[in-house]
Design a protein around this motif. Structure first.
Motif, PDB file in Angstrom:
ATOM      1  N   UNK A 198      -1.008  -5.512   1.731  1.00  0.00           N
ATOM      2  CA  UNK A 198      -2.396  -5.096   1.486  1.00  0.00           C
ATOM      3  C   UNK A 198      -2.520  -3.581   1.471  1.00  0.00           C
ATOM      4  N   UNK A 199      -1.794  -2.895   2.351  1.00  0.00           N
ATOM      5  CA  UNK A 199      -1.816  -1.432   2.341  1.00  0.00           C
ATOM      6  C   UNK A 199      -1.238  -0.893   1.035  1.00  0.00           C
ATOM      7  N   UNK A 200      -0.187  -1.534   0.530  1.00  0.00           N
ATOM      8  CA  UNK A 200       0.366  -1.130  -0.759  1.00  0.00           C
ATOM      9  C   UNK A 200      -0.673  -1.315  -1.856  1.00  0.00           C
ATOM     10  N   UNK A 201      -1.385  -2.431  -1.811  1.00  0.00           N
ATOM     11  CA  UNK A 201      -2.425  -2.673  -2.816  1.00  0.00           C
ATOM     12  C   UNK A 201      -3.497  -1.588  -2.761  1.00  0.00           C
ATOM     13  N   UNK A 202      -3.907  -1.214  -1.554  1.00  0.00           N
ATOM     14  CA  UNK A 202      -4.905  -0.151  -1.422  1.00  0.00           C
ATOM     15  C   UNK A 202      -4.391   1.153  -2.016  1.00  0.00           C
ATOM     16  N   UNK A 203      -3.136   1.469  -1.759  1.00  0.00           N
ATOM     17  CA  UNK A 203      -2.559   2.702  -2.292  1.00  0.00           C
ATOM     18  C   UNK A 203      -2.485   2.652  -3.813  1.00  0.00           C
TER      19      UNK A 203
ATOM     20  N   UNK B 135       1.476   3.227  11.039  1.00  0.00           N
ATOM     21  CA  UNK B 135       0.474   4.298  11.142  1.00  0.00           C
ATOM     22  C   UNK B 135       0.736   5.459  10.181  1.00  0.00           C
ATOM     23  N   UNK B 136       2.009   5.724   9.870  1.00  0.00           N
ATOM     24  CA  UNK B 136       2.299   6.777   8.891  1.00  0.00           C
ATOM     25  C   UNK B 136       1.707   6.411   7.533  1.00  0.00           C
ATOM     26  N   UNK B 137       1.857   5.150   7.151  1.00  0.00           N
ATOM     27  CA  UNK B 137       1.294   4.688   5.881  1.00  0.00           C
ATOM     28  C   UNK B 137      -0.228   4.723   5.903  1.00  0.00           C
ATOM     29  N   UNK B 138      -0.809   4.258   7.006  1.00  0.00           N
ATOM     30  CA  UNK B 138      -2.272   4.271   7.121  1.00  0.00           C
ATOM     31  C   UNK B 138      -2.817   5.692   7.036  1.00  0.00           C
ATOM     32  N   UNK B 139      -2.109   6.637   7.642  1.00  0.00           N
ATOM     33  CA  UNK B 139      -2.538   8.038   7.583  1.00  0.00           C
ATOM     34  C   UNK B 139      -2.429   8.572   6.153  1.00  0.00           C
ATOM     35  N   UNK B 140      -1.360   8.209   5.455  1.00  0.00           N
ATOM     36  CA  UNK B 140      -1.185   8.668   4.076  1.00  0.00           C
ATOM     37  C   UNK B 140      -2.308   8.151   3.180  1.00  0.00           C
ATOM     38  N   UNK B 141      -2.802   6.959   3.477  1.00  0.00           N
ATOM     39  CA  UNK B 141      -3.889   6.392   2.674  1.00  0.00           C
ATOM     40  C   UNK B 141      -5.191   7.178   2.813  1.00  0.00           C
ATOM     41  N   UNK B 142      -5.343   7.890   3.925  1.00  0.00           N
ATOM     42  CA  UNK B 142      -6.560   8.683   4.123  1.00  0.00           C
ATOM     43  C   UNK B 142      -6.454  10.056   3.471  1.00  0.00           C
ATOM     44  N   UNK B 143      -5.279  10.399   2.966  1.00  0.00           N
ATOM     45  CA  UNK B 143      -5.073  11.709   2.371  1.00  0.00           C
ATOM     46  C   UNK B 143      -5.455  11.746   0.905  1.00  0.00           C
ATOM     47  N   UNK B 144      -5.113  12.845   0.265  1.00  0.00           N
ATOM     48  CA  UNK B 144      -5.495  13.060  -1.126  1.00  0.00           C
ATOM     49  C   UNK B 144      -4.306  12.979  -2.076  1.00  0.00           C
ATOM     50  N   UNK B 145      -3.217  12.382  -1.628  1.00  0.00           N
ATOM     51  CA  UNK B 145      -2.016  12.261  -2.447  1.00  0.00           C
ATOM     52  C   UNK B 145      -1.688  10.782  -2.628  1.00  0.00           C
ATOM     53  N   UNK B 146      -2.237  10.138  -3.677  1.00  0.00           N
ATOM     54  CA  UNK B 146      -1.986   8.701  -3.881  1.00  0.00           C
ATOM     55  C   UNK B 146      -0.514   8.361  -4.033  1.00  0.00           C
ATOM     56  N   UNK B 147       0.246   9.249  -4.665  1.00  0.00           N
ATOM     57  CA  UNK B 147       1.672   8.978  -4.859  1.00  0.00           C
ATOM     58  C   UNK B 147       2.395   8.905  -3.517  1.00  0.00           C
ATOM     59  N   UNK B 148       2.037   9.800  -2.602  1.00  0.00           N
ATOM     60  CA  UNK B 148       2.637   9.774  -1.267  1.00  0.00           C
ATOM     61  C   UNK B 148       2.272   8.471  -0.553  1.00  0.00           C
ATOM     62  N   UNK B 149       1.027   8.052  -0.681  1.00  0.00           N
ATOM     63  CA  UNK B 149       0.596   6.810  -0.032  1.00  0.00           C
ATOM     64  C   UNK B 149       1.388   5.622  -0.560  1.00  0.00           C
ATOM     65  N   UNK B 150       1.630   5.592  -1.867  1.00  0.00           N
ATOM     66  CA  UNK B 150       2.429   4.500  -2.444  1.00  0.00           C
ATOM     67  C   UNK B 150       3.854   4.557  -1.915  1.00  0.00           C
ATOM     68  N   UNK B 151       4.424   5.745  -1.872  1.00  0.00           N
ATOM     69  CA  UNK B 151       5.796   5.889  -1.360  1.00  0.00           C
ATOM     70  C   UNK B 151       5.903   5.389   0.074  1.00  0.00           C
ATOM     71  N   UNK B 152       4.936   5.777   0.914  1.00  0.00           N
ATOM     72  CA  UNK B 152       4.979   5.358   2.319  1.00  0.00           C
ATOM     73  C   UNK B 152       4.763   3.853   2.446  1.00  0.00           C
ATOM     74  N   UNK B 153       3.880   3.299   1.626  1.00  0.00           N
ATOM     75  CA  UNK B 153       3.628   1.855   1.680  1.00  0.00           C
ATOM     76  C   UNK B 153       4.858   1.077   1.218  1.00  0.00           C
ATOM     77  N   UNK B 154       5.504   1.556   0.175  1.00  0.00           N
ATOM     78  CA  UNK B 154       6.724   0.883  -0.292  1.00  0.00           C
ATOM     79  C   UNK B 154       7.831   0.965   0.759  1.00  0.00           C
TER      80      UNK B 154
END
Length: 239
Positions: free
Chosen positions: A81-86, A48-67
């Motif tokens: 798949x979440x990493x791909x979206x990020x 859920x932390x990664x999913x929440x990061x994907x809804x934000x405006x910081x793509x780099x953070x979303x990638x970090x959380x997905x990784x």
């Protein structure tokens, strides 16, 4: 004295670990708690932390959380798949396309990965691969009919084409889902493609349930008179 202190420290460490692990497990039931789980203990909570990061405006953070999610829980296809979206959101399209391919190879049950791979296969002109991904979505009961209606024409447009041949092979080899194929295919597939698949599978030795077959001929007749007549003739021959 030193032994008593060490014992108390050990109990404190055990208590902290226990609370952290409990919070992480609870986050599966209550995703809102995920952000409260200390990073050291995040496993279930990392999703859920990664999913929440994907809804934000910081793509780099979303990638970090997905990784981080993949490092901690590498097996589920959904995580790739979440990493791909990020990655795609961050503009790294080639990396995103590669990640979604890995996700689809790992998990045929992830519908979003299958849809993404299907669209990539259509864009690449790979009709057999597109048909296989279409079948994977078709077999999922939670796939919306509207999506299958949308994707059917580009996958199955060519009479006698590779897309139809691939699906004919899948249907012929899957006796346990013949009824599902008839009931759903008559609603969502291009009418001429559906008739060709039914006709060719019968030629290949497939035997359909006559009650289901006769019922879907009426459904097809309401969609397309010509296709309905062709199905009726096939039903009369088999039943």
């Amino acid at each position: 004295m030193m032994g008593a202190i060490a014992w108390r420290i050990a109990l404190l460490v055990i208590a902290v670990v226990t609370v952290g692990v409990h919070l992480d497990r609870q986050a599966e039931r209550t995703p809102a708690l995920a952000q409260s789980v200390p990073e050291l203990f995040r496993s279930t909570a990392q999703l859920p932390v990664t999913a929440y990061a994907l809804t934000g405006e910081d793509p780099a953070l979303a990638i970090d959380e997905a990784e981080r999610l993949i490092r901690r829980r590498p097996l589920p296809a959904e995580h790739l798949r979440l990493l791909a979206q990020a990655q795609i959101a961050a503009g790294t399209f080639d990396q995103g396309a590669l990640s979604i391919q890995y996700a689809a190879q790992r998990g045929w049950r992830d519908p979003l990965a299958q849809e993404a791979m299907l669209r990539l296969a259509i864009d690449a002109g790979d009709a057999p691969e597109a048909a296989r991904r279409y079948a994977a979505l078709f077999l999922r009961r939670d796939t919306q009919d509207a999506l299958l209606v949308e994707l059917g024409p580009p996958v199955l447009a060519q009479p006698g084409g590779e897309g139809r041949k691939t699906l004919i092979g899948i249907v012929s080899g899957g006796s346990r889902w013949h009824n599902q194929f008839l009931n759903r295919g008559v609603r969502v597939m291009p009418t001429d493609a559906f008739v060709e698949i039914v006709s060719t599978t019968i030629e290949n030795g497939t035997r359909y349930d006559c009650a289901v077959f006769n019922r879907i001929t009426s459904v097809m007749s309401n969609r397309d008179d010509v296709a309905g007549a062709e199905l009726t003739a096939l039903a009369n021959e088999q039943c």
